[in-house]
Design a protein around this motif. Structure first.
Motif: not given
Length: 271
Positions: A143-145, A185
């Motif tokens: 997800h963070q990528e 986000e």
């Protein structure tokens, strides 16, 4: 840093009317036309610079029989990218990027590919997760990528407003829902306001989740029809119906819809 809008932050149409650059985020080729085509055509026609970020190449999309000519040796994702080029041109989109490729790539990261996660129909109008999703699927990648890649695109383009799906993801497709989450986000991380476009429920009417501000957007029909017609592997335009101010289409799964020449929007509330 992104330009700070001067419009009242809780009025989505004021934000859109004031925006010089709008960055819209979508999961697959054709979503830009099906979910936001009328809005994007309107924004481009009134002079806004519209930039598109697409997360996947739509590799798992169904194909309308006969839509790819015999002898066409291109891979399916190449066909869909060419369709996306045609649709973007019809809508007046200034630039488009793929998530995981520059400039929609985190600084210092190697290019990465987010594959269409696929879906299955839970009801005739509502989608759910596919029964077999590979490890390279968009919904299974870190997800963070993906978030870092989207933030990189925003910082490169410096938009005044972000536009994407509401939390219903139009019709529940897992990739759409993830794009909504990532856009929310990224909005929080960059300070760029996020304007959500209303989903449609099983009956084809507006979402009941929250209050949306609706506006008719006349003069967009030709651009939207041109964009939709570019996605010939995914949908078929129906004959115009003079009795309704909308555009009829049939999806590759057989579902028929009428897209209104207008949009319902709201500002995403991080709280």
């Amino acid at each position: 840093m992104p330009v700070t809008p001067t419009a009242e932050p809780r009025d989505p149409w004021a934000l859109l009317d004031a925006a010089r650059t709008v960055l819209t985020v979508h999961a697959h080729p054709d979503d830009e036309s099906l979910s936001t085509g009328t809005l994007l055509a309107h924004l481009a026609a009134r002079g806004a610079e519209v930039v598109l970020v697409t997360a996947t190449r739509g590799e798992e999309g169904e194909t309308i029989p006969g839509s790819i000519p015999a002898g066409d040796t291109r891979l399916f994702d190449e066909v869909r990218m060419a369709e996306l080029d045609g649709a973007a041109s019809a809508l007046g989109i200034a630039r488009r990027h793929l998530l995981g490729t520059p400039p929609a790539l985190a600084p210092g990261a190697a290019p990465r590919r987010y594959r269409d996660s696929g879906m299955r129909w839970v009801t005739p109008q509502i989608a759910g997760p596919a029964e077999g999703t590979g490890d390279d699927a968009f919904t299974r990648r870190p997800h963070q990528e993906a978030l870092a890649d989207l933030v990189a695109a925003i910082e490169h383009e410096r938009p005044d407003v972000l536009v994407s799906y509401d939390d219903g993801g139009t019709y529940g497709h897992p990739d759409h829902v993830l794009v909504h989450q990532l856009t929310a986000e990224a909005s929080a991380a960059t300070g760029v306001p996020f304007v959500e476009v209303e989903s449609y429920n099983e009956e084809g009417h507006g979402s009941a989740d929250g209050v949306f501000a609706h506006r008719e957007l006349p003069g967009t029909a030709a651009a939207v029809r041109g964009a939709l017609d570019a996605h010939r592997t995914q949908l078929t335009l129906l004959a115009p119906d003079r009795r309704t101010d909308s555009i009829g289409l049939r999806l590759s799964g057989g579902q028929e819809h009428r897209l209104p020449l207008g949009a319902g929007v709201r500002v995403h509330d991080a709280d």
